[in-house]
Design a protein around this motif. Sequence first.
Motif, PDB file in Angstrom:
ATOM      1  N   VAL A 205       0.930  -1.184   0.020  1.00  0.00           N
ATOM      2  CA  VAL A 205      -0.024   0.011  -0.135  1.00  0.00           C
ATOM      3  C   VAL A 205       0.828   1.300  -0.212  1.00  0.00           C
ATOM      4  N   VAL A 206       0.336   2.322  -0.594  1.00  0.00           N
ATOM      5  CA  VAL A 206       1.275   3.544  -0.546  1.00  0.00           C
ATOM      6  C   VAL A 206       0.553   4.528   0.576  1.00  0.00           C
ATOM      7  N   LYS A 207       1.413   5.164   1.031  1.00  0.00           N
ATOM      8  CA  LYS A 207       0.780   6.361   2.328  1.00  0.00           C
ATOM      9  C   LYS A 207       1.408   7.699   1.713  1.00  0.00           C
ATOM     10  N   GLN A 208       0.742   8.813   1.727  1.00  0.00           N
ATOM     11  CA  GLN A 208       1.184   9.960   1.612  1.00  0.00           C
ATOM     12  C   GLN A 208       0.990  10.437   3.075  1.00  0.00           C
ATOM     13  N   ILE A 209       1.656  11.186   3.587  1.00  0.00           N
ATOM     14  CA  ILE A 209       1.696  11.892   5.048  1.00  0.00           C
ATOM     15  C   ILE A 209       1.977  13.261   5.079  1.00  0.00           C
ATOM     16  N   GLN A 210       1.078  14.125   5.778  1.00  0.00           N
ATOM     17  CA  GLN A 210       1.454  15.609   5.961  1.00  0.00           C
ATOM     18  C   GLN A 210       1.626  15.892   7.417  1.00  0.00           C
ATOM     19  N   TYR A 211       2.658  16.321   7.799  1.00  0.00           N
ATOM     20  CA  TYR A 211       2.721  16.768   9.235  1.00  0.00           C
ATOM     21  C   TYR A 211       2.541  18.440   9.122  1.00  0.00           C
ATOM     22  N   ALA A 267      12.571  29.632   9.405  1.00  0.00           N
ATOM     23  CA  ALA A 267      11.345  29.292  10.034  1.00  0.00           C
ATOM     24  C   ALA A 267      11.314  28.112  10.392  1.00  0.00           C
ATOM     25  N   VAL A 268      10.485  27.731  11.618  1.00  0.00           N
ATOM     26  CA  VAL A 268      10.093  26.453  12.076  1.00  0.00           C
ATOM     27  C   VAL A 268       9.149  25.636  11.050  1.00  0.00           C
ATOM     28  N   PRO A 269       9.628  24.603  10.581  1.00  0.00           N
ATOM     29  CA  PRO A 269       8.703  23.728   9.515  1.00  0.00           C
ATOM     30  C   PRO A 269       7.381  23.520   9.962  1.00  0.00           C
ATOM     31  N   SER A 270       6.749  24.019   9.144  1.00  0.00           N
ATOM     32  CA  SER A 270       4.911  24.077   9.666  1.00  0.00           C
ATOM     33  C   SER A 270       4.460  23.073   8.666  1.00  0.00           C
ATOM     34  N   ASP A 271       4.935  22.564   7.591  1.00  0.00           N
ATOM     35  CA  ASP A 271       4.281  21.831   6.476  1.00  0.00           C
ATOM     36  C   ASP A 271       5.387  20.812   6.074  1.00  0.00           C
ATOM     37  N   VAL A 272       5.405  19.692   6.507  1.00  0.00           N
ATOM     38  CA  VAL A 272       6.272  18.649   6.232  1.00  0.00           C
ATOM     39  C   VAL A 272       5.572  17.571   5.483  1.00  0.00           C
ATOM     40  N   ARG A 273       6.043  16.815   4.138  1.00  0.00           N
ATOM     41  CA  ARG A 273       5.286  16.062   3.692  1.00  0.00           C
ATOM     42  C   ARG A 273       6.334  14.771   3.467  1.00  0.00           C
ATOM     43  N   MET A 274       5.499  13.615   3.256  1.00  0.00           N
ATOM     44  CA  MET A 274       6.393  12.305   3.290  1.00  0.00           C
ATOM     45  C   MET A 274       5.412  11.171   2.423  1.00  0.00           C
ATOM     46  N   GLU A 275       6.313  10.089   1.882  1.00  0.00           N
ATOM     47  CA  GLU A 275       5.562   9.536   1.051  1.00  0.00           C
ATOM     48  C   GLU A 275       5.991   7.868   1.562  1.00  0.00           C
ATOM     49  N   THR A 276       5.318   6.992   1.537  1.00  0.00           N
ATOM     50  CA  THR A 276       6.234   5.551   1.686  1.00  0.00           C
ATOM     51  C   THR A 276       5.443   4.732   0.970  1.00  0.00           C
ATOM     52  N   PHE A 277       6.032   3.361   0.751  1.00  0.00           N
ATOM     53  CA  PHE A 277       5.526   2.188   0.638  1.00  0.00           C
ATOM     54  C   PHE A 277       5.488   1.351   1.819  1.00  0.00           C
ATOM     55  N   VAL A 278       4.465   0.606   1.894  1.00  0.00           N
ATOM     56  CA  VAL A 278       4.385  -0.489   2.910  1.00  0.00           C
ATOM     57  C   VAL A 278       4.277  -2.014   2.259  1.00  0.00           C
ATOM     58  N   ARG A 279       5.142  -2.515   2.172  1.00  0.00           N
ATOM     59  CA  ARG A 279       5.345  -4.056   1.383  1.00  0.00           C
ATOM     60  C   ARG A 279       5.433  -5.141   2.304  1.00  0.00           C
ATOM     61  N   GLY A 280       4.629  -6.042   1.604  1.00  0.00           N
ATOM     62  CA  GLY A 280       4.785  -7.407   2.665  1.00  0.00           C
ATOM     63  C   GLY A 280       4.656  -8.479   1.413  1.00  0.00           C
ATOM     64  N   SER A 281       4.647  -9.745   1.849  1.00  0.00           N
ATOM     65  CA  SER A 281       4.715 -10.929   0.737  1.00  0.00           C
ATOM     66  C   SER A 281       3.328 -11.696   0.880  1.00  0.00           C
ATOM     67  N   ASN A 282       2.370 -11.134   1.858  1.00  0.00           N
ATOM     68  CA  ASN A 282       1.062 -11.771   1.831  1.00  0.00           C
ATOM     69  C   ASN A 282       0.128 -10.501   2.365  1.00  0.00           C
ATOM     70  N   ILE A 283      -1.150 -10.625   2.142  1.00  0.00           N
ATOM     71  CA  ILE A 283      -2.187  -9.640   2.454  1.00  0.00           C
ATOM     72  C   ILE A 283      -2.182  -9.629   3.881  1.00  0.00           C
ATOM     73  N   ASP A 284      -2.215 -10.619   4.775  1.00  0.00           N
ATOM     74  CA  ASP A 284      -2.305 -10.152   6.099  1.00  0.00           C
ATOM     75  C   ASP A 284      -1.182  -9.384   6.601  1.00  0.00           C
ATOM     76  N   ALA A 285       0.011  -9.669   6.093  1.00  0.00           N
ATOM     77  CA  ALA A 285       1.276  -9.020   6.631  1.00  0.00           C
ATOM     78  C   ALA A 285       1.055  -7.453   6.085  1.00  0.00           C
ATOM     79  N   VAL A 286       0.633  -7.188   4.932  1.00  0.00           N
ATOM     80  CA  VAL A 286       0.542  -5.948   4.531  1.00  0.00           C
ATOM     81  C   VAL A 286      -0.622  -5.177   5.380  1.00  0.00           C
ATOM     82  N   LEU A 287      -1.548  -5.908   5.744  1.00  0.00           N
ATOM     83  CA  LEU A 287      -2.807  -5.348   6.391  1.00  0.00           C
ATOM     84  C   LEU A 287      -2.277  -4.890   7.951  1.00  0.00           C
ATOM     85  N   GLU A 288      -1.213  -5.803   8.332  1.00  0.00           N
ATOM     86  CA  GLU A 288      -0.895  -5.499   9.798  1.00  0.00           C
ATOM     87  C   GLU A 288      -0.115  -4.553   9.726  1.00  0.00           C
ATOM     88  N   TRP A 289       1.012  -4.244   8.838  1.00  0.00           N
ATOM     89  CA  TRP A 289       2.157  -3.267   8.776  1.00  0.00           C
ATOM     90  C   TRP A 289       1.360  -1.839   8.261  1.00  0.00           C
TER      91      TRP A 289
END
Length: 442
Positions: A205-211, A267-289
């Motif tokens: 699964v893919v995640k886009q993250i904004q702090y 300036a103190v950073p107020s908008d920080v963005r990240m992306e990540t993948f979360v990969r696993g070999s089986n569907i249960d592992a992807v759901l868990e992680w």
Amino acid sequence: MSTKEELKARICEIIDQRSQEVIGIAQHILENPEPGFREQKTARFVQEQFDKLELPHKDGLALTGVKSWVDGGSPGPTVAVIGELDSLRVFEHPKADPETGAAHACGHHAQIGMMLGAAMGLRLSGVLSELAGRVVFFAVPAEELIEVEYRDGLRRDGKIEFIGGKPELIRLGEFDDVDLAMMTHTTSVPDDRKLALSGTNNGLVVKQIQYVGRGAHAGGSPHLGINALNAAMLGIQGINALRETWRGDDTIRVHPIITRGGDAVSAVPSDVRMETFVRGSNIDAVLEWDKKVDRALRAGAMAVGAKVHITTIPGYLPLNNNQDMAGLYRDNAVQIVGEENIGFTGHRTGSTDMGDISQIIPTIHPYTGGATGIGHGADYLVHDWEQAVINPAKVMAMSVVDLLYGDAAKAREVMGTTRLPLTKDEYLKLLRGFAREEEWQG
Ligand SMILES: [Zn+2]
Ligand SMILES: [Zn+2]
């Protein structure tokens, strides 16, 4: 009535006669790379090739996909031979488009060549009257999971629902009529030899993250700010702290990047963005992680009192190769390149949306040699065109003959004995279950 071996020999003769044309198709696509869901020129070029073969085609599927088909002499199952249209973006690649950075650093240009080579072999050899069922030749978009922001925009505009080509085509019903599916991917790994059967691949699964924090003068009044970059770094640290809990068989991969780290050094950073993948070999592992990573990301926000916005986008499901189909493919591969040149890849921790197809349709995703360099790198190039395009075209067309010969007994046998993990409805429900947006205030 000819024997299977006679039909295969006629197909290989046609592909050999046309080999320069088939290789030329792959080379033309190499020179005109386009990333996923933007493959307009490539799609038009594929349409022209189908027109030359007087094959019907449906265009614009999942924006750029092109699907053609040809019928055997009697009704029966449908086998799809697939090629992927899209390139990557690697600015340093010698064949990169200088403006967009698009470059075929994964060998998909060879796939379109081999798919069309198989189409020529089956169409022009006159063997179809002795086969049952239908062969679909499918040029599909957007296998590489890149340009997530662009694709998320397409998603928000309602142009697509899923950010990968094959999931989108499944949703649109374009695989409803496909009973068995195959493609061949290039590889530059010497251990894979000339043609390699493959085992399994990770899903993701893919995640886009904004702090979101609060800006303030970094020197004069940092106590008035909330540092979103510190929150993001703690989020990454949280993920790293979890790495020791990975079980080996789950082959988890989490590899975040920061795509925006602050706007002005004073300036103190107020908008920080990240992306990540979360990969696993089986569907249960992807759901868990999927859940564990969210927890770690929230911890970063909690530590500094920031807000975190997490968008989770369904990616690809794990790949399972159908062993019966792999067996036929292997036998044909031995005929073309010899037993000593056959490899086996085992489990791979990258991902492909052929995995999605494999959850609902008996599927194979073997590999062909002929490339050198590092996959997705600036030095990934096809050097042996005969191996990268012509040999897999033959092996796929020969495998179609095995499946559909006579009354398509082999295809019917594979369909009857394969236990698929998911139905299409279960698949769509699972994918949609991954999709969510969450805002959390620390
Ligand atoms: Zn790739
Ligand atoms: Zn690829």
